[in-house]
Design a protein around this motif. Structure first.
Motif, PDB file in Angstrom:
ATOM      1  N   UNK A  27       0.867  -1.175   0.000  1.00  0.00           N
ATOM      2  CA  UNK A  27       0.000   0.000   0.000  1.00  0.00           C
ATOM      3  C   UNK A  27       0.908   1.232   0.000  1.00  0.00           C
ATOM      4  N   UNK A  28       0.328   2.409  -0.040  1.00  0.00           N
ATOM      5  CA  UNK A  28       1.125   3.638   0.036  1.00  0.00           C
ATOM      6  C   UNK A  28       1.908   3.663   1.352  1.00  0.00           C
ATOM      7  N   UNK A  29       1.263   3.238   2.421  1.00  0.00           N
ATOM      8  CA  UNK A  29       1.939   3.181   3.718  1.00  0.00           C
ATOM      9  C   UNK A  29       3.070   2.155   3.687  1.00  0.00           C
ATOM     10  N   UNK A  30       2.835   1.025   3.037  1.00  0.00           N
ATOM     11  CA  UNK A  30       3.861   0.003   2.897  1.00  0.00           C
ATOM     12  C   UNK A  30       5.045   0.498   2.083  1.00  0.00           C
ATOM     13  N   UNK A  31       4.766   1.262   1.023  1.00  0.00           N
ATOM     14  CA  UNK A  31       5.857   1.826   0.216  1.00  0.00           C
ATOM     15  C   UNK A  31       6.687   2.814   1.030  1.00  0.00           C
ATOM     16  N   UNK A  32       6.033   3.551   1.924  1.00  0.00           N
ATOM     17  CA  UNK A  32       6.797   4.490   2.766  1.00  0.00           C
ATOM     18  C   UNK A  32       7.649   3.728   3.787  1.00  0.00           C
ATOM     19  N   UNK A  33       7.159   2.596   4.278  1.00  0.00           N
ATOM     20  CA  UNK A  33       7.953   1.774   5.201  1.00  0.00           C
ATOM     21  C   UNK A  33       9.112   1.099   4.481  1.00  0.00           C
ATOM     22  N   UNK A  34       8.954   0.856   3.190  1.00  0.00           N
ATOM     23  CA  UNK A  34      10.000   0.179   2.412  1.00  0.00           C
ATOM     24  C   UNK A  34      11.261   1.023   2.291  1.00  0.00           C
ATOM     25  N   UNK A  35      11.131   2.325   2.345  1.00  0.00           N
ATOM     26  CA  UNK A  35      12.287   3.214   2.134  1.00  0.00           C
ATOM     27  C   UNK A  35      13.371   2.995   3.203  1.00  0.00           C
ATOM     28  N   UNK A  36      13.054   3.130   4.497  1.00  0.00           N
ATOM     29  CA  UNK A  36      14.119   2.902   5.483  1.00  0.00           C
ATOM     30  C   UNK A  36      14.558   1.439   5.548  1.00  0.00           C
ATOM     31  N   UNK A  37      13.649   0.506   5.270  1.00  0.00           N
ATOM     32  CA  UNK A  37      14.031  -0.906   5.273  1.00  0.00           C
ATOM     33  C   UNK A  37      15.002  -1.212   4.142  1.00  0.00           C
ATOM     34  N   UNK A  38      14.810  -0.579   2.990  1.00  0.00           N
ATOM     35  CA  UNK A  38      15.728  -0.761   1.870  1.00  0.00           C
ATOM     36  C   UNK A  38      17.117  -0.230   2.241  1.00  0.00           C
ATOM     37  N   UNK A  39      17.158   0.911   2.904  1.00  0.00           N
ATOM     38  CA  UNK A  39      18.440   1.469   3.345  1.00  0.00           C
ATOM     39  C   UNK A  39      19.137   0.516   4.308  1.00  0.00           C
ATOM     40  N   UNK A  40      18.383  -0.062   5.209  1.00  0.00           N
ATOM     41  CA  UNK A  40      18.953  -1.014   6.165  1.00  0.00           C
ATOM     42  C   UNK A  40      19.495  -2.252   5.452  1.00  0.00           C
ATOM     43  N   UNK A  41      18.733  -2.790   4.483  1.00  0.00           N
ATOM     44  CA  UNK A  41      19.204  -3.964   3.730  1.00  0.00           C
ATOM     45  C   UNK A  41      20.495  -3.636   2.982  1.00  0.00           C
ATOM     46  N   UNK A  42      20.549  -2.475   2.347  1.00  0.00           N
ATOM     47  CA  UNK A  42      21.748  -2.080   1.610  1.00  0.00           C
ATOM     48  C   UNK A  42      22.939  -1.915   2.551  1.00  0.00           C
ATOM     49  N   UNK A  43      22.699  -1.336   3.728  1.00  0.00           N
ATOM     50  CA  UNK A  43      23.771  -1.165   4.705  1.00  0.00           C
ATOM     51  C   UNK A  43      24.321  -2.517   5.133  1.00  0.00           C
ATOM     52  N   UNK A  44      23.433  -3.464   5.417  1.00  0.00           N
ATOM     53  CA  UNK A  44      23.867  -4.806   5.831  1.00  0.00           C
ATOM     54  C   UNK A  44      24.689  -5.467   4.738  1.00  0.00           C
ATOM     55  N   UNK A  45      24.215  -5.410   3.501  1.00  0.00           N
ATOM     56  CA  UNK A  45      24.947  -6.020   2.388  1.00  0.00           C
ATOM     57  C   UNK A  45      26.320  -5.382   2.197  1.00  0.00           C
ATOM     58  N   UNK A  46      26.412  -4.076   2.391  1.00  0.00           N
ATOM     59  CA  UNK A  46      27.672  -3.370   2.202  1.00  0.00           C
ATOM     60  C   UNK A  46      28.656  -3.611   3.339  1.00  0.00           C
ATOM     61  N   UNK A  47      28.148  -3.925   4.521  1.00  0.00           N
ATOM     62  CA  UNK A  47      29.012  -4.024   5.693  1.00  0.00           C
ATOM     63  C   UNK A  47      29.139  -5.421   6.285  1.00  0.00           C
ATOM     64  N   UNK A  48      28.522  -6.411   5.676  1.00  0.00           N
ATOM     65  CA  UNK A  48      28.503  -7.746   6.259  1.00  0.00           C
ATOM     66  C   UNK A  48      29.913  -8.297   6.499  1.00  0.00           C
ATOM     67  N   UNK A  49      30.862  -7.988   5.630  1.00  0.00           N
ATOM     68  CA  UNK A  49      32.217  -8.519   5.791  1.00  0.00           C
ATOM     69  C   UNK A  49      32.967  -7.867   6.962  1.00  0.00           C
ATOM     70  N   UNK A  50      32.480  -6.709   7.425  1.00  0.00           N
ATOM     71  CA  UNK A  50      33.114  -6.024   8.562  1.00  0.00           C
ATOM     72  C   UNK A  50      32.450  -6.367   9.889  1.00  0.00           C
ATOM     73  N   UNK A  51      31.323  -7.023   9.831  1.00  0.00           N
ATOM     74  CA  UNK A  51      30.580  -7.355  11.046  1.00  0.00           C
ATOM     75  C   UNK A  51      31.106  -8.672  11.602  1.00  0.00           C
ATOM     76  N   UNK A  52      31.362  -8.685  12.902  1.00  0.00           N
ATOM     77  CA  UNK A  52      31.865  -9.900  13.554  1.00  0.00           C
ATOM     78  C   UNK A  52      30.836 -11.011  13.446  1.00  0.00           C
ATOM     79  N   UNK A  53      31.271 -12.237  13.188  1.00  0.00           N
ATOM     80  CA  UNK A  53      30.312 -13.354  13.102  1.00  0.00           C
ATOM     81  C   UNK A  53      29.589 -13.574  14.435  1.00  0.00           C
TER      82      UNK A  53
END
Length: 120
Positions: free
Chosen positions: A93-119
């Motif tokens: 929904x429109x509300x769901x699309x607005x929630x997707x924005x910060x979640x997308x940023x979080x997913x991208x951050x995780x993918x970019x930093x996964x190799x620096x994060x301790x297991x």
């Protein structure tokens, strides 16, 4: 200092307060499968089977539960088509699309930093 948070008439909410209704929404959005399902629906409507294939490792039961919670919050629309076999599409929904924005940023951050994060 407020100790409770109510949706009725509250000009602001405080997610740090135990009784704030924001916590239950945050709990659902911070769930791994909910966040990934929202991301998978960013490109448009998707059928259950395609969504399950996209979310590698999710069981049908957990996917159904996640979609129902997101639908209950008004973040996802479920559209049933009168066809044989019945076709069901899920979309944000429109509300769901607005929630997707910060979640997308979080997913991208995780993918970019996964190799620096301790297991774990």
């Amino acid at each position: 200092m407020a100790t409770t948070c109510s949706t009725e008439g509250a000009p602001t909410h405080d997610v740090y307060l135990a009784q704030c209704p924001c916590r239950s929404v945050l709990d659902i959005l911070a769930n791994k499968w909910s966040a990934l399902a929202i991301g998978a629906m960013e490109e448009g409507p998707i059928r259950f089977g395609a969504l399950q294939r996209r979310l590698d490792g999710i069981s049908p039961k957990v996917l159904t539960q996640s979609l129902r919670r997101l639908e209950d919050l008004g973040l996802v629309d479920r559209t049933v088509y009168a066809e044989v076999p019945v076709r069901v599409d899920y979309s944000l929904t429109a509300l769901g699309r607005s929630a997707a924005v910060p979640l997308q940023s979080l997913r991208h951050w995780v993918e970019a930093n996964i190799d620096s994060i301790a297991p774990a």
